[in-house]
Design a protein around this motif. Structure first.
Motif, mmCIF file in Angstrom:
data_model
loop_
_atom_site.group_PDB
_atom_site.id
_atom_site.type_symbol
_atom_site.label_atom_id
_atom_site.label_comp_id
_atom_site.label_asym_id
_atom_site.label_seq_id
_atom_site.Cartn_x
_atom_site.Cartn_y
_atom_site.Cartn_z
ATOM 1 N N UNK A 228 13.895 12.564 -53.580
ATOM 2 C CA UNK A 228 13.861 13.225 -52.271
ATOM 3 C C UNK A 228 15.257 13.293 -51.656
ATOM 4 N N UNK A 229 16.130 14.029 -52.332
ATOM 5 C CA UNK A 229 17.519 14.153 -51.894
ATOM 6 C C UNK A 229 17.831 15.606 -51.590
ATOM 7 N N UNK A 230 18.425 15.849 -50.449
ATOM 8 C CA UNK A 230 18.902 17.181 -50.075
ATOM 9 C C UNK A 230 20.416 17.134 -49.919
ATOM 10 N N UNK A 231 21.037 18.291 -50.073
ATOM 11 C CA UNK A 231 22.472 18.403 -49.855
ATOM 12 C C UNK A 231 22.717 19.485 -48.815
ATOM 13 N N UNK A 232 23.552 19.179 -47.831
ATOM 14 C CA UNK A 232 23.901 20.127 -46.777
ATOM 15 C C UNK A 232 25.388 20.438 -46.848
ATOM 16 N N UNK A 233 25.721 21.704 -46.706
ATOM 17 C CA UNK A 233 27.120 22.112 -46.626
ATOM 18 C C UNK A 233 27.488 22.242 -45.147
ATOM 19 N N UNK A 234 28.453 21.468 -44.708
ATOM 20 C CA UNK A 234 28.887 21.479 -43.305
ATOM 21 C C UNK A 234 30.186 22.266 -43.225
ATOM 22 N N UNK A 235 30.201 23.322 -42.416
ATOM 23 C CA UNK A 235 31.413 24.130 -42.301
ATOM 24 C C UNK A 235 31.622 24.534 -40.839
ATOM 25 N N UNK A 236 32.879 24.755 -40.440
ATOM 26 C CA UNK A 236 33.166 25.128 -39.048
ATOM 27 C C UNK A 236 32.707 26.553 -38.753
ATOM 28 N N UNK A 237 32.303 26.781 -37.511
ATOM 29 C CA UNK A 237 31.902 28.128 -37.111
ATOM 30 C C UNK A 237 33.109 29.049 -37.063
ATOM 31 N N UNK A 238 34.240 28.501 -36.654
ATOM 32 C CA UNK A 238 35.476 29.285 -36.584
ATOM 33 C C UNK A 238 36.581 28.491 -37.269
ATOM 34 N N UNK A 239 36.891 28.844 -38.494
ATOM 35 C CA UNK A 239 37.854 28.070 -39.273
ATOM 36 C C UNK A 239 39.241 28.071 -38.639
#
Length: 255
Positions: free
Chosen positions: A83-94
């Motif tokens: 039961x493992x998920x991976x999330x990609x976290x990225x800025x809204x405005x780089x």
């Protein structure tokens, strides 16, 4: 009851549950100390086998899967349904994004009231980060993780396994007097043998997930060594022995 006793009791309960109900059971994410303790537990009487996985190859924080003998699983850990998920976290405005660190990402997550055991590894890159978490937390993070320090971010689940991050490694080569743990770790972190002794004797060094406190422990090819507070590397191979009887070795340090 002490923390270690509680941990061992919890692992035994999960193992027995797997056996008596005939189902796979999973722990939360375990740190290196907990993985080491788990490997030392005798769970044969519970009729289960234990496998671990953290969502990608060479993950440091991993879940334990308790597999009933009756299942006779032949596949490896990655083929079990963790039961493992991976999330990609990225800025809204780089353009206006800050340079965020591992501590920044972890701090923002824990500030949401999340237990550390629900979070696996966090892999940081210039573009953002990949966060491995318990599958039950995926929707919560996607909705609630909107800001890290002063940077607005979005959390997007990674659904295609081909998009999962691949560990980045830096090759390090050099000569050592022996294949002892203190010599090899000193080479990996560009320091002296004597400076590594407090880490080893202080219980901060793990070889293949098992705690090692002996400076003279002999390292073998493909061993993965983790040093808390410094990083992780894999011992590659010994290429040759010099005329002065020193070993020329190749290591792969995880970036």
């Amino acid at each position: 009851m002490e923390k270690n006793d509680l941990f061992e009791k919890r692992m035994a309960e999960l193992s027995k549950k797997a056996y008596y109900r005939g189902i796979l059971t999973y722990s939360d994410f375990l740190d290196l100390n907990e993985q080491s303790r788990l490997s030392c537990l005798s769970l044969k009487d519970t009729g289960t086998a234990v496998q671990t996985f953290g969502g990608y190859d060479s993950a440091e924080r991993q879940m334990a899967a308790f597999v009933p003998d009756a299942f006779s699983y032949a596949q490896d850990s990655q083929e079990l349904d963790y039961p493992i998920s991976c999330l990609r976290i990225c800025p809204l405005n780089r353009k206006f994004a800050e340079d965020l660190t591992h501590r920044d990402y972890l701090g923002a997550i824990l500030n949401l009231g999340v237990e550390r055991s629900k979070i696996g590894d966090i892999l940081v890159s210039p573009e953002g980060a990949y966060v491995f978490c318990h599958a039950s937390m995926e929707t919560f993070f996607a909705e609630e993780l909107t800001r890290i320090r002063h940077t607005s971010v979005r959390a997007v689940p990674v659904l295609d396994k081909e998009e999962l991050p691949k560990p980045r490694r830096e090759e390090i080569s050099g000569t050592v007097a022996s294949l002892r743990l203190d010599s090899i770790t000193a080479l990996a972190f560009h320091t002296s043998r004597s400076s590594m002794i407090p880490f080893i004797e202080g219980g901060k060094v793990f070889v293949n997930g098992k705690l090692v406190v002996s400076n003279g422990y002999s390292i073998k090819e493909e061993d993965i060594i983790s040093v808390r507070g410094k990083g992780k590397f894999q011992f590659g191979t010994t290429t040759n022995i010099t005329k002065k009887n020193r070993y020329h070795v190749v290591l792969y340090k995880y970036c």
